[in-house]
Design an enzyme around this catalytic site. Structure first.
Site: not given
Ligand code: 13P
Length: 257
Positions: A9-11, A102, A104, A180, A220, A241-242
């Site tokens: 998920n590149w956000k 999600h 967020e 995150g 994470s 994510g990251g």
């Molecule tokens: P991180 O891997 O950066 O913690 O993010 C997880 C996430 O929200 C994937 O959708």
């Protein structure tokens, strides 16, 4: 058969040029280091920004193991909703998955269970696959209410589906305190919640269907902890994510099954 899935998920990251380079680097890396599992057993998904969807879909066409996801969609079919993106628009880009609910989006855009149920329905109606996210805040876990909260999230947005629709859905458990933060759920904590989610599915839809649903862990996940998490019997992959923004790390995660 239950699929293993490594989804990024590149956000809100990457310009078109950056996205192109990242996809190219990951695809090149997968050619050098192909996963042990076949397409159909293991799927790789890039959850890219809307503007990147058409290019990304074209770039991954030659690799049957790699698919593209949108990170959201709107809960209406079309019309006067300036700035929103419909499931038909997403479908027309060649994307195959849509991340829905999600944390967020729930937190910053006030998305509630009913809206998410509508998004799930619209997504499935266009033969797109929803990746439905759930997960609790830290204070909920500290109060011991995390199993109940995740149950409500799943029941509230998925349990109106019939079995045919439900079996297409992918679920991602993402505890908010792990997103995150660098604080990953322990493999035991992830397994415990994934088993809980699968039990809910067994009770509602029966064991055969529940056994076929992929439940991803997110929060994470990185190149070091992915293997231990993916070894858990009810953890069928990750929503990352990251670490999905770094080609080498994401390739290591893909090769951690
Ligand atoms: P991180 O891997 O950066 O913690 O993010 C997880 C996430 O929200 C994937 O959708």
């Amino acid at each position: 058969m239950r699929k293993m899935i490594a989804a990024g998920n590149w956000k809100m990251n990457t310009t078109l040029e950056e996205g192109k380079l990242l996809i190219k680097n990951i695809l090149d890396g997968l050619m050098e280091n192909p996963p042990r599992q076949q397409a159909g057993e293991l799927e790789v998904i890039f959850g890219v920004p809307y503007i990147t969807l058409p290019m990304a879909s074209t770039m991954v066409k030659e690799n049957p193991q790699v698919h593209i996801a949108a990170q959201n969609c709107y809960n209406k079919e079309k019309g006067a909703y300036t700035g929103e993106i419909s499931v038909d628009m997403i479908k027309s880009t060649g994307a195959e998955y849509v991340i829905i609910g999600h944390s967020e989006r729930r937190e910053y855009f006030n998305e509630n269970a009913d809206m998410l149920a509508q998004k799930v329905d619209l997504t499935l109606s266009r033969e797109l696959i929803p990746i439905f996210c759930c997960g609790e805040k830290l204070e909920i876990r500290e109060a011991g209410n995390h199993f109940d909260v995740v149950k409500q999230q799943i029941e509230g947005s998925l349990f109106h589906l019939d079995a045919d629709a439900m079996k297409k859905v992918v679920i991602a458990y993402e505890p908010i305190w792990a997103i995150g933060t660098g604080v990953t759920a322990s493999p035991g904590q992830a397994q415990e919640m994934h088993a809980h989610i699968r039990r809910l599915l067994v009770n509602k839809f029966g064991k055969e269907l529940a056994d076929d649903i992929s439940i991803l862990y997110g929060g994470s996940v990185n190149a070091k902890n992915a293997n231990e998490l993916f070894l858990q019997p009810d953890v069928d992959g990750g929503l990352v994510g990251g670490a999905s923004l770094k080609a080498d790390d994401f390739i290591t995660i893909i090769n951690s099954f």
